[in-house]
Design an enzyme around this catalytic site. Structure first.
Site, PDB file in Angstrom:
ATOM      1  N   ASP A 199      19.081  21.292 -15.438  1.00 18.26           N
ATOM      2  CA  ASP A 199      19.706  20.060 -15.932  1.00 18.26           C
ATOM      3  C   ASP A 199      21.177  20.370 -16.198  1.00 18.26           C
ATOM      4  OD1 ASP A 199      20.338  17.656 -17.082  1.00 18.26           O
ATOM      5  OD2 ASP A 199      19.171  17.957 -18.913  1.00 18.26           O
ATOM      6  N   GLU A 242      27.269  20.214 -19.451  1.00 12.36           N
ATOM      7  CA  GLU A 242      25.887  20.591 -19.805  1.00 12.36           C
ATOM      8  C   GLU A 242      25.448  21.857 -19.097  1.00 12.36           C
ATOM      9  OE1 GLU A 242      22.893  17.729 -18.502  1.00 12.36           O
ATOM     10  OE2 GLU A 242      21.522  18.478 -20.031  1.00 12.36           O
ATOM     11  N   HIS A 263      24.543  10.674 -28.647  1.00 11.72           N
ATOM     12  CA  HIS A 263      23.302  11.394 -28.308  1.00 11.72           C
ATOM     13  C   HIS A 263      23.258  12.752 -28.990  1.00 11.72           C
ATOM     14  CE1 HIS A 263      25.379  13.945 -25.287  1.00 11.72           C
ATOM     15  NE2 HIS A 263      25.930  12.845 -24.806  1.00 11.72           N
ATOM     16  N   GLU A 323      24.880  20.112 -24.393  1.00 12.69           N
ATOM     17  CA  GLU A 323      25.564  19.071 -23.626  1.00 12.69           C
ATOM     18  C   GLU A 323      26.342  18.079 -24.505  1.00 12.69           C
ATOM     19  OE1 GLU A 323      22.842  16.127 -21.897  1.00 12.69           O
ATOM     20  OE2 GLU A 323      21.164  17.376 -22.526  1.00 12.69           O
ATOM     21  N   ASP A 380       0.821  -1.213   0.000  1.00 16.46           N
ATOM     22  CA  ASP A 380       0.000   0.000   0.000  1.00 16.46           C
ATOM     23  C   ASP A 380       0.857   1.266   0.000  1.00 16.46           C
ATOM     24  OD1 ASP A 380       1.014  -0.528   2.455  1.00 16.46           O
ATOM     25  OD2 ASP A 380      -0.819  -0.092   3.579  1.00 16.46           O
ATOM     26  N   ARG A 437      30.839  14.816 -20.124  1.00 16.63           N
ATOM     27  CA  ARG A 437      29.710  15.575 -20.686  1.00 16.63           C
ATOM     28  C   ARG A 437      29.656  16.881 -19.907  1.00 16.63           C
ATOM     29  NH1 ARG A 437      26.101  12.010 -20.275  1.00 16.63           N
ATOM     30  NH2 ARG A 437      24.947  12.493 -18.368  1.00 16.63           N
ATOM     31  N   HIS A 442      13.233  16.722 -20.322  1.00 15.58           N
ATOM     32  CA  HIS A 442      13.186  16.688 -21.790  1.00 15.58           C
ATOM     33  C   HIS A 442      11.834  17.299 -22.118  1.00 15.58           C
ATOM     34  CE1 HIS A 442      16.195  13.094 -21.813  1.00 15.58           C
ATOM     35  NE2 HIS A 442      16.722  14.218 -21.416  1.00 15.58           N
ATOM     36  N   HIS A 455      22.877   7.153 -18.994  1.00 12.53           N
ATOM     37  CA  HIS A 455      21.932   7.383 -17.898  1.00 12.53           C
ATOM     38  C   HIS A 455      22.175   6.362 -16.785  1.00 12.53           C
ATOM     39  CE1 HIS A 455      18.844   9.902 -20.400  1.00 12.53           C
ATOM     40  NE2 HIS A 455      19.940  10.551 -20.105  1.00 12.53           N
ATOM     41  N   HIS A 463      18.314  19.381 -25.546  1.00 14.24           N
ATOM     42  CA  HIS A 463      16.854  19.208 -25.606  1.00 14.24           C
ATOM     43  C   HIS A 463      16.208  20.434 -25.002  1.00 14.24           C
ATOM     44  CE1 HIS A 463      17.402  18.190 -21.348  1.00 14.24           C
ATOM     45  NE2 HIS A 463      18.415  17.431 -21.757  1.00 14.24           N
ATOM     46  N   ASP A 511      25.373  14.545 -13.236  1.00 13.73           N
ATOM     47  CA  ASP A 511      24.310  15.152 -14.041  1.00 13.73           C
ATOM     48  C   ASP A 511      23.106  15.244 -13.118  1.00 13.73           C
ATOM     49  OD1 ASP A 511      22.217  15.730 -15.769  1.00 13.73           O
ATOM     50  OD2 ASP A 511      22.823  14.293 -17.310  1.00 13.73           O
ATOM     51  N   TYR A 538      32.524   9.712 -24.662  1.00 13.80           N
ATOM     52  CA  TYR A 538      32.506   8.551 -23.763  1.00 13.80           C
ATOM     53  C   TYR A 538      33.390   7.461 -24.349  1.00 13.80           C
ATOM     54  CZ  TYR A 538      28.318  11.248 -22.882  1.00 13.80           C
ATOM     55  OH  TYR A 538      27.458  12.289 -22.662  1.00 13.80           O
TER      56      TYR A 538
HETATM   57  N1  GLY Z   1      19.767  14.594 -17.432  1.00 15.09           N
HETATM   58  C1  GLY Z   1      19.340  13.989 -18.619  1.00 15.09           C
HETATM   59  C2  GLY Z   1      19.839  14.691 -19.786  1.00 15.09           C
HETATM   60  O1  GLY Z   1      20.800  15.419 -19.700  1.00 15.09           O
HETATM   61  O2  GLY Z   1      19.286  14.587 -20.844  1.00 15.09           O
HETATM   62 MN    MN Z   2      20.112  17.197 -20.584  1.00 12.24          MN
HETATM   63 MN    MN Z   3      21.548  16.182 -17.879  1.00 11.88          MN
END
Ligand code: GLY
Ligand code: MN
Ligand code: MN
Length: 440
Positions: free
Chosen positions: A271, A408, A350, A384, A40, A406, A361, A243, A354, A260, A388
């Site tokens: 982000d 960002e 990637h 970003e 529950d 990365r 996103h 991720h 975004h 991140d 890698y």
């Molecule tokens: N934190 C997810 C991205 O950077 O898209």
């Molecule tokens: Mn992002």
């Molecule tokens: Mn991110």
């Protein structure tokens, strides 16, 4: 009794804009379903972004029916008051409370959906609704609309169409209002400070999850409601998982941390990704590659302006990244051929970024009529680029293996170009080395 913490005029103004685009139609948005964690116990509840965007109402088991220009125009179905349930799960506004506190024209209990919703849709030709968010309500709505469509066709009263709300609301959510920009800036400011907390706290031997705790404490004590998405705290080769979700490894001397993470403030999220050494000092390879990636990221940010496209930025990123890979001898061959064959893809699988807003996103298409969408003042996007090098990538010299970088930032498009809303989060090598592990 609880009172809404948001100014209801904000949601009313959004519905007014929506109304200009949806005369004669009904826009229906259901609340997010509650998800069971075990027995529950539920997962922490967070309202569906579109539902919140149009109502400011945070309770589950609710449905918005917005019929531009009709009376009543804004109708909300909500869970009724229930003192014994409220003892367990907390305050509910109920039918009257929702009407009186949220500037709603008419409210009903969710139990009345099957009787009242058909009446509200009787003279409507088109319903905007997104399927697969609330499966339970999907069934109710599809049953009602099927019966209505049948009734209408039998009595020659026209027909009924259903269109996804995503494009309609995505278009609205893409360009942020002054109020929305203020919320995102606050999320960014708090998140930058919490990132700095983590930089100061990190030491070899700490667990990634302890650093995660530092970030969460940092955003919560400064006023965020929650994280905007599952934070990634990845040391060593964990950083090459885009991720990474475990956040449970020991931070080792000599490794880099990729963090991140972003806090959510009044439903708007930041982000931010930063990469830095656990022990406070980049080694030569780490420093050289990081510095190249930082230059690339800063060059891309500088290209953000009205008229630019995300596709254009991605092309620039791929071109500059291929140069870095050639320079480091991680790729060999002719630049244009390598790009043509997408050789960069195993190092950078990637996009350049975004939209950012209520969702990490965020809503809004990347194309308009099959062409890349041009950036406009008021849009917010992340920049970003990443590089890698998985531990098991064949043919790569040892010194590079397991490096994941990365960087960002969150960028607001302005008339003059851009504003980097996360520039207070350190990313220069000297700034990082000066702050890492320097907790008082
Ligand atoms: N934190 C997810 C991205 O950077 O898209
Ligand atoms: Mn992002
Ligand atoms: Mn991110």
């Amino acid at each position: 009794m609880r009172k809404p913490i948001y100014d209801m005029g904000i949601f009313q103004a959004r519905r007014k804009i929506l109304g200009q685009k949806t005369k004669g139609s009904a826009v229906i948005v259901a609340s997010n379903p509650e998800l069971i964690r075990n027995n529950d116990v539920h997962y922490p509840y967070r309202q569906d972004s579109n539902f919140f965007y149009l109502t400011g109402f945070e309770e589950p088991n609710s449905v918005l029916v917005f019929r531009a220009g009709q009376t009543p125009e804004t109708v909300l179905f909500v869970q009724p008051k229930n003192p014994s349930m409220e003892t367990w799960t907390g305050f509910r506004y109920g039918v009257d409370g929702a009407k009186n506190n949220f500037q709603i024209d008419a409210t009903y209990s969710t139990d009345q959906l099957e009787t009242e919703l058909p009446k509200l849709l009787m003279d409507i030709d088109k319903v905007y609704y997104s399927l697969f968010i609330n499966r339970e309500f999907d069934k109710t709505l599809l049953k009602i609309t099927e019966e209505l469509a049948l009734k209408k066709s039998r009595s020659n009263k026209g027909n009924f169409t259903i269109e996804d709300t995503r494009v309609l609301l995505g278009e609205m959510r893409l360009k942020k209002s002054a109020f929305e920009i203020e919320q995102i800036k606050k999320a960014c400011e708090i998140s930058c400070e919490a990132h700095i907390d983590v930089m100061k706290a990190i030491r070899p031997g700490m667990n990634e999850r302890a650093l995660h705790g530092v970030f969460i404490k940092g955003i919560m004590e400064r006023g965020c409601n929650r994280e905007g998405y599952g934070s990634i705290l990845a040391t060593g080769s964990n950083a090459t998982t885009l991720h990474y979700v475990y956040n449970d490894q020991v931070c080792r001397d000599g490794e880099l941390l990729l963090i991140d993470a972003g806090g959510e403030f009044n439903y708007f999220t930041a982000d931010i990704t930063r990469v830095y050494p656990v022990n406070g000092k980049f080694n030569d390879t780490q420093k050289r590659v990081y510095q190249k990636m930082l230059t690339l990221q800063k060059d891309l940010v500088a290209q953000v302006k009205p008229g630019q496209t995300r596709e254009g930025l991605q092309k620039m990123a791929i071109s500059a990244l291929t140069d870095i890979l050639l320079d480091e001898k991680l790729l060999k061959g002719k630049r244009e051929e390598l790009i043509e064959k997408k050789e960069y893809f195993k190092f950078y699988p990637h996009g350049i970024g975004h939209w950012l807003g209520l969702d990490v996103h965020d809503a809004g298409t990347t194309e308009v009529n099959g062409e890349p969408r041009h950036l406009e003042a008021g849009m917010v996007l992340t920049i970003e680029p990443g590089l890698y090098i998985p531990e098991d990538l064949p043919g790569i010299p040892e010194e590079y293996l397991g490096i994941g970088i990365r960087i960002e930032d969150d960028i607001l498009v302005t008339d003059a170009g851009y504003e980097n809303m996360t520039e207070k989060c350190p990313k220069e090598v000297s700034d990082l080395e000066a702050i890492i592990g320097k907790q008082a």
